[in-house]
Design a protein around this motif. Sequence first.
Motif, mmCIF file in Angstrom:
data_model
loop_
_atom_site.group_PDB
_atom_site.id
_atom_site.type_symbol
_atom_site.label_atom_id
_atom_site.label_comp_id
_atom_site.label_asym_id
_atom_site.label_seq_id
_atom_site.Cartn_x
_atom_site.Cartn_y
_atom_site.Cartn_z
ATOM 1 N N ALA A 103 50.432 -44.949 59.248
ATOM 2 C CA ALA A 103 50.711 -44.884 57.811
ATOM 3 C C ALA A 103 51.485 -43.586 57.570
ATOM 4 O O ALA A 103 50.889 -42.541 57.320
ATOM 5 C CB ALA A 103 49.412 -44.915 57.013
ATOM 6 N N ASP A 104 52.797 -43.658 57.719
ATOM 7 C CA ASP A 104 53.658 -42.474 57.596
ATOM 8 C C ASP A 104 53.176 -41.328 58.481
ATOM 9 O O ASP A 104 53.111 -40.181 58.062
ATOM 10 C CB ASP A 104 53.783 -42.025 56.138
ATOM 11 C CG ASP A 104 54.560 -43.026 55.295
ATOM 12 O OD1 ASP A 104 55.370 -43.789 55.866
ATOM 13 O OD2 ASP A 104 54.365 -43.044 54.069
ATOM 14 N N GLY A 105 52.808 -41.674 59.708
ATOM 15 C CA GLY A 105 52.397 -40.673 60.686
ATOM 16 C C GLY A 105 50.906 -40.535 60.870
ATOM 17 O O GLY A 105 50.452 -39.935 61.844
ATOM 18 N N VAL A 106 50.110 -41.060 59.955
ATOM 19 C CA VAL A 106 48.648 -40.994 60.082
ATOM 20 C C VAL A 106 48.186 -42.261 60.793
ATOM 21 O O VAL A 106 48.386 -43.365 60.284
ATOM 22 C CB VAL A 106 47.958 -40.873 58.706
ATOM 23 C CG1 VAL A 106 46.442 -40.861 58.859
ATOM 24 C CG2 VAL A 106 48.429 -39.613 57.979
ATOM 25 N N PRO A 107 47.575 -42.115 61.978
ATOM 26 C CA PRO A 107 47.141 -43.312 62.700
ATOM 27 C C PRO A 107 45.962 -43.997 62.016
ATOM 28 O O PRO A 107 45.217 -43.381 61.255
ATOM 29 C CB PRO A 107 46.741 -42.772 64.075
ATOM 30 C CG PRO A 107 46.444 -41.334 63.862
ATOM 31 C CD PRO A 107 47.262 -40.879 62.693
ATOM 32 N N GLY A 108 45.816 -45.255 62.318
ATOM 33 C CA GLY A 108 44.702 -46.018 61.779
ATOM 34 C C GLY A 108 44.846 -47.466 62.182
ATOM 35 O O GLY A 108 45.566 -47.788 63.131
ATOM 36 N N HIS A 109 44.148 -48.336 61.477
ATOM 37 C CA HIS A 109 44.348 -49.766 61.701
ATOM 38 C C HIS A 109 44.119 -50.548 60.416
ATOM 39 O O HIS A 109 43.402 -50.108 59.528
ATOM 40 C CB HIS A 109 43.493 -50.306 62.862
ATOM 41 C CG HIS A 109 42.030 -50.110 62.727
ATOM 42 N ND1 HIS A 109 41.300 -49.382 63.626
ATOM 43 C CD2 HIS A 109 41.142 -50.564 61.821
ATOM 44 C CE1 HIS A 109 40.030 -49.392 63.276
ATOM 45 N NE2 HIS A 109 39.912 -50.092 62.189
ATOM 46 N N TRP A 110 44.802 -51.677 60.370
ATOM 47 C CA TRP A 110 44.626 -52.624 59.280
ATOM 48 C C TRP A 110 43.595 -53.654 59.706
ATOM 49 O O TRP A 110 43.683 -54.210 60.795
ATOM 50 C CB TRP A 110 45.932 -53.359 58.974
ATOM 51 C CG TRP A 110 46.859 -52.633 58.068
ATOM 52 C CD1 TRP A 110 48.019 -52.009 58.422
ATOM 53 C CD2 TRP A 110 46.735 -52.470 56.655
ATOM 54 N NE1 TRP A 110 48.613 -51.461 57.316
ATOM 55 C CE2 TRP A 110 47.853 -51.736 56.216
ATOM 56 C CE3 TRP A 110 45.781 -52.868 55.713
ATOM 57 C CZ2 TRP A 110 48.046 -51.389 54.880
ATOM 58 C CZ3 TRP A 110 45.975 -52.532 54.390
ATOM 59 C CH2 TRP A 110 47.090 -51.795 53.980
ATOM 60 N N LEU A 148 42.840 -50.607 55.105
ATOM 61 C CA LEU A 148 43.468 -49.609 55.955
ATOM 62 C C LEU A 148 42.429 -48.540 56.239
ATOM 63 O O LEU A 148 41.940 -47.886 55.315
ATOM 64 C CB LEU A 148 44.696 -48.997 55.271
ATOM 65 C CG LEU A 148 45.370 -47.839 56.006
ATOM 66 C CD1 LEU A 148 45.887 -48.275 57.381
ATOM 67 C CD2 LEU A 148 46.506 -47.266 55.149
ATOM 68 N N VAL A 149 42.077 -48.385 57.511
ATOM 69 C CA VAL A 149 41.112 -47.361 57.930
ATOM 70 C C VAL A 149 41.907 -46.318 58.699
ATOM 71 O O VAL A 149 42.491 -46.629 59.738
ATOM 72 C CB VAL A 149 39.999 -47.948 58.831
ATOM 73 C CG1 VAL A 149 38.942 -46.904 59.126
ATOM 74 C CG2 VAL A 149 39.378 -49.182 58.187
ATOM 75 N N ILE A 150 41.936 -45.092 58.175
ATOM 76 C CA ILE A 150 42.764 -44.078 58.813
ATOM 77 C C ILE A 150 41.950 -43.182 59.739
ATOM 78 O O ILE A 150 40.754 -42.998 59.562
ATOM 79 C CB ILE A 150 43.531 -43.219 57.787
ATOM 80 C CG1 ILE A 150 42.580 -42.429 56.887
ATOM 81 C CG2 ILE A 150 44.490 -44.082 56.985
ATOM 82 C CD1 ILE A 150 43.273 -41.349 56.082
ATOM 83 N N ASP A 151 42.643 -42.657 60.721
ATOM 84 C CA ASP A 151 42.061 -41.729 61.689
ATOM 85 C C ASP A 151 42.550 -40.328 61.315
ATOM 86 O O ASP A 151 43.433 -39.765 61.954
ATOM 87 C CB ASP A 151 42.502 -42.112 63.104
ATOM 88 C CG ASP A 151 41.660 -41.442 64.177
ATOM 89 O OD1 ASP A 151 40.678 -40.769 63.830
ATOM 90 O OD2 ASP A 151 42.002 -41.603 65.352
ATOM 91 N N TYR A 152 41.963 -39.790 60.238
ATOM 92 C CA TYR A 152 42.385 -38.476 59.754
ATOM 93 C C TYR A 152 42.050 -37.389 60.781
ATOM 94 O O TYR A 152 41.176 -37.559 61.622
ATOM 95 C CB TYR A 152 41.761 -38.165 58.387
ATOM 96 C CG TYR A 152 40.250 -38.174 58.360
ATOM 97 C CD1 TYR A 152 39.517 -37.061 58.742
ATOM 98 C CD2 TYR A 152 39.557 -39.299 57.937
ATOM 99 C CE1 TYR A 152 38.136 -37.068 58.708
ATOM 100 C CE2 TYR A 152 38.175 -39.318 57.895
ATOM 101 C CZ TYR A 152 37.471 -38.195 58.287
ATOM 102 O OH TYR A 152 36.092 -38.200 58.266
ATOM 103 N N ARG A 153 42.765 -36.292 60.704
ATOM 104 C CA ARG A 153 42.550 -35.180 61.637
ATOM 105 C C ARG A 153 41.174 -34.579 61.422
ATOM 106 O O ARG A 153 40.701 -34.451 60.295
ATOM 107 C CB ARG A 153 43.640 -34.118 61.450
ATOM 108 C CG ARG A 153 45.006 -34.609 61.896
ATOM 109 C CD ARG A 153 46.086 -33.629 61.554
ATOM 110 N NE ARG A 153 46.332 -33.661 60.095
ATOM 111 C CZ ARG A 153 47.104 -32.792 59.460
ATOM 112 N NH1 ARG A 153 47.693 -31.800 60.116
ATOM 113 N NH2 ARG A 153 47.289 -32.896 58.152
#
Length: 190
Positions: free
Chosen positions: A72-79, A123-128
């Motif tokens: 998502a514009d550089g932030v990894p995650g999954h739909w 959308l579940v993001i893998d934030y830093r």
Amino acid sequence: RGNAGLLPIRLEQGAPRKISLRARLLRFALRRMFKDPVRFDIPVQVVRARVEKTARRLPPVPADISVVDTLADGVPGHWITPPEATENRHILYLHGGGYVICSPKTHLGFTWRIARAARARMLVIDYRLAPDHAFPAQVDDCLVAYRHLLDQGIEPQRIAVMGDSAGGGLTFGLLMRLKALGLPMPGAAV
């Protein structure tokens, strides 16, 4: 004696209630999975690896649920997309883990269930994570992901921002950042 396997718990308004054996086992499993591995005498990378390894023991996601890795514009995650998902329902999910551990994979065991129950794409993001990335890196990643949803043409009132534990804190942090920047607020926050 007739309530073998049940522990009394107190509610605010009076008489104790009993917690079932199933609930006690679930509490035990969650503590073993997420709380017991967190110790301050072990490097955070080791703790993260243990939590990720434990999460691999979760039951697999049903075959009809789509889980697709994304950026998502550089932030990894999954739909996560259940077959029941409608075009006008979206969830931005922010996982818990004390801002230090966990990932979208560790939460997949219940995020797909939320997506299915809500009939929404999630959308579940893998934030830093800290301590590798100091605050406000986590909120920054949430903002990037939210803006990504808006850039996809999703109307803000059709987005629910949702999080558990630290993800709940990030939900409120994101809302405050959106307000400060004058950006459109999501339709719901959980």
